[in-house]
Design a protein around this motif. Structure first.
Motif, PDB file in Angstrom:
ATOM      1  N   MET A  91       0.836  -1.171   0.000  1.00 37.74           N
ATOM      2  CA  MET A  91       0.000   0.000   0.000  1.00 37.74           C
ATOM      3  C   MET A  91       0.888   1.243   0.000  1.00 37.74           C
ATOM      4  O   MET A  91       1.857   1.309   0.733  1.00 37.74           O
ATOM      5  CB  MET A  91      -0.914   0.000   1.220  1.00 37.74           C
ATOM      6  N   PRO A  92       0.532   2.229  -0.797  1.00 37.68           N
ATOM      7  CA  PRO A  92       1.394   3.407  -0.926  1.00 37.68           C
ATOM      8  C   PRO A  92       1.272   4.382   0.254  1.00 37.68           C
ATOM      9  O   PRO A  92       0.188   4.570   0.806  1.00 37.68           O
ATOM     10  CB  PRO A  92       0.894   4.066  -2.209  1.00 37.68           C
ATOM     11  N   VAL A  93       2.411   4.963   0.590  1.00 39.13           N
ATOM     12  CA  VAL A  93       2.461   6.081   1.525  1.00 39.13           C
ATOM     13  C   VAL A  93       3.086   7.223   0.741  1.00 39.13           C
ATOM     14  O   VAL A  93       4.223   7.123   0.268  1.00 39.13           O
ATOM     15  CB  VAL A  93       3.297   5.753   2.775  1.00 39.13           C
ATOM     16  N   ILE A  94       2.325   8.290   0.561  1.00 43.49           N
ATOM     17  CA  ILE A  94       2.765   9.408  -0.267  1.00 43.49           C
ATOM     18  C   ILE A  94       2.968  10.612   0.637  1.00 43.49           C
ATOM     19  O   ILE A  94       2.042  11.055   1.322  1.00 43.49           O
ATOM     20  CB  ILE A  94       1.722   9.727  -1.356  1.00 43.49           C
ATOM     21  N   ASN A  95       4.202  11.138   0.646  1.00 42.12           N
ATOM     22  CA  ASN A  95       4.535  12.299   1.460  1.00 42.12           C
ATOM     23  C   ASN A  95       4.653  13.521   0.567  1.00 42.12           C
ATOM     24  O   ASN A  95       5.355  13.497  -0.439  1.00 42.12           O
ATOM     25  CB  ASN A  95       5.860  12.074   2.198  1.00 42.12           C
ATOM     26  N   VAL A  96       3.966  14.593   0.946  1.00 42.74           N
ATOM     27  CA  VAL A  96       3.984  15.835   0.193  1.00 42.74           C
ATOM     28  C   VAL A  96       4.504  16.934   1.111  1.00 42.74           C
ATOM     29  O   VAL A  96       4.066  17.044   2.259  1.00 42.74           O
ATOM     30  CB  VAL A  96       2.567  16.208  -0.303  1.00 42.74           C
ATOM     31  N   ALA A 153      -4.557   0.741  -5.965  1.00 41.71           N
ATOM     32  CA  ALA A 153      -4.592   0.454  -4.531  1.00 41.71           C
ATOM     33  C   ALA A 153      -5.990   0.719  -3.995  1.00 41.71           C
ATOM     34  O   ALA A 153      -6.664   1.641  -4.449  1.00 41.71           O
ATOM     35  CB  ALA A 153      -3.579   1.328  -3.799  1.00 41.71           C
ATOM     36  N   PRO A 154      -6.439  -0.073  -3.031  1.00 39.84           N
ATOM     37  CA  PRO A 154      -7.745   0.211  -2.436  1.00 39.84           C
ATOM     38  C   PRO A 154      -7.683   1.541  -1.679  1.00 39.84           C
ATOM     39  O   PRO A 154      -6.655   1.889  -1.092  1.00 39.84           O
ATOM     40  CB  PRO A 154      -7.988  -0.970  -1.490  1.00 39.84           C
ATOM     41  N   LEU A 155      -8.776   2.250  -1.689  1.00 40.90           N
ATOM     42  CA  LEU A 155      -8.833   3.572  -1.075  1.00 40.90           C
ATOM     43  C   LEU A 155      -8.330   3.565   0.367  1.00 40.90           C
ATOM     44  O   LEU A 155      -7.527   4.414   0.764  1.00 40.90           O
ATOM     45  CB  LEU A 155     -10.268   4.101  -1.144  1.00 40.90           C
ATOM     46  N   GLU A 156      -8.777   2.591   1.140  1.00 40.76           N
ATOM     47  CA  GLU A 156      -8.392   2.535   2.554  1.00 40.76           C
ATOM     48  C   GLU A 156      -6.912   2.174   2.752  1.00 40.76           C
ATOM     49  O   GLU A 156      -6.382   2.304   3.845  1.00 40.76           O
ATOM     50  CB  GLU A 156      -9.291   1.568   3.342  1.00 40.76           C
ATOM     51  N   GLY A 157      -6.242   1.753   1.692  1.00 43.95           N
ATOM     52  CA  GLY A 157      -4.825   1.407   1.802  1.00 43.95           C
ATOM     53  C   GLY A 157      -3.879   2.529   1.391  1.00 43.95           C
ATOM     54  O   GLY A 157      -2.661   2.354   1.410  1.00 43.95           O
ATOM     55  N   ILE A 158      -4.393   3.679   1.011  1.00 44.99           N
ATOM     56  CA  ILE A 158      -3.566   4.789   0.537  1.00 44.99           C
ATOM     57  C   ILE A 158      -3.412   5.815   1.654  1.00 44.99           C
ATOM     58  O   ILE A 158      -4.404   6.310   2.198  1.00 44.99           O
ATOM     59  CB  ILE A 158      -4.188   5.463  -0.697  1.00 44.99           C
ATOM     60  N   THR A 159      -2.173   6.112   2.003  1.00 45.16           N
ATOM     61  CA  THR A 159      -1.882   7.122   3.019  1.00 45.16           C
ATOM     62  C   THR A 159      -1.205   8.304   2.357  1.00 45.16           C
ATOM     63  O   THR A 159      -0.225   8.137   1.627  1.00 45.16           O
ATOM     64  CB  THR A 159      -0.952   6.548   4.115  1.00 45.16           C
ATOM     65  N   VAL A 160      -1.736   9.488   2.611  1.00 47.23           N
ATOM     66  CA  VAL A 160      -1.148  10.722   2.111  1.00 47.23           C
ATOM     67  C   VAL A 160      -0.840  11.602   3.318  1.00 47.23           C
ATOM     68  O   VAL A 160      -1.717  11.840   4.147  1.00 47.23           O
ATOM     69  CB  VAL A 160      -2.087  11.476   1.147  1.00 47.23           C
TER      70      VAL A 160
END
Length: 187
Positions: A1-6, A34-41
């Motif tokens: 699952m992706p972790v996206i840092n901005v 990726a499933p919505l609940e698995g994406i962290t921004v």
């Protein structure tokens, strides 16, 4: 699952930060599946004192009005027949395409064309969807139409979909689909 840092410069309002995080989440969901609940921004902010570009300290810019809000404002002005306000949202070269391949480059021409179809019309919105493209922002709104036919009888519940392309805060293209021609009063 992706972790996206901005990393952002400090100073953007909460609504802008939320729109950015939601937009990035939607892009990740679309592009990598990726499933919505698995994406962290995560949004991290730098104080202006900790940010410099080209040897100069910078401040955050003013975010533009959202594409969906542009469309809501334009459509509200059109429903009220406030053409001067509606025109402010149109690019000089805007193309408006209505059912049957009726193309217009002016609101006045489009309204004249509509006079032969109905006396008044309004929209009830079910949803607005927006996305970015290489050509600009695309907004799709859908719902139902209500109004009055030329003979004075009322109509409601007629499906519609409007597609808009927006560049630099102005509508450059509108495409309209609806079921008006499928109803008895227009046959």
């Amino acid at each position: 699952m992706p972790v996206i840092n901005v990393t952002l410069m400090e100073g953007y309002d909460e609504v802008t930060r939320e729109r950015l995080a939601k937009g990035i989440t939607q892009v990740a969901q679309t592009v990598i599946g990726a499933p919505l609940e698995g994406i962290t921004v995560t949004l991290q902010e730098l104080p202006p004192a900790n940010y410099m570009r080209g040897g100069t300290r910078k401040s955050p810019g003013t975010p533009p009005i959202s594409p969906s809000e542009i469309i809501r404002s334009y459509l509200a002005a059109m429903e009220a027949r406030d053409l001067e306000t509606a025109k402010q949202w149109l690019a000089d070269t805007a193309l408006l395409t209505f059912p049957g391949g009726a193309d217009f480059t002016s609101l006045e021409a489009m309204i004249e064309w509509a006079r032969a179809r109905y006396r008044s019309i309004g929209k009830t919105y079910e949803r607005f969807d927006e996305t970015g493209t290489d050509d600009g922002a695309v907004v799709i709104c859908q719902g139902t139409l209500h109004g009055e036919w030329l003979d004075g009888s009322k109509f409601e519940g007629i499906r519609f979909v409007d597609w808009f392309l927006i560049r630099d805060g102005r509508i450059v293209e509108q495409r309209v689909w609806n079921d008006l021609s499928e109803t008895p009063a227009t046959r």
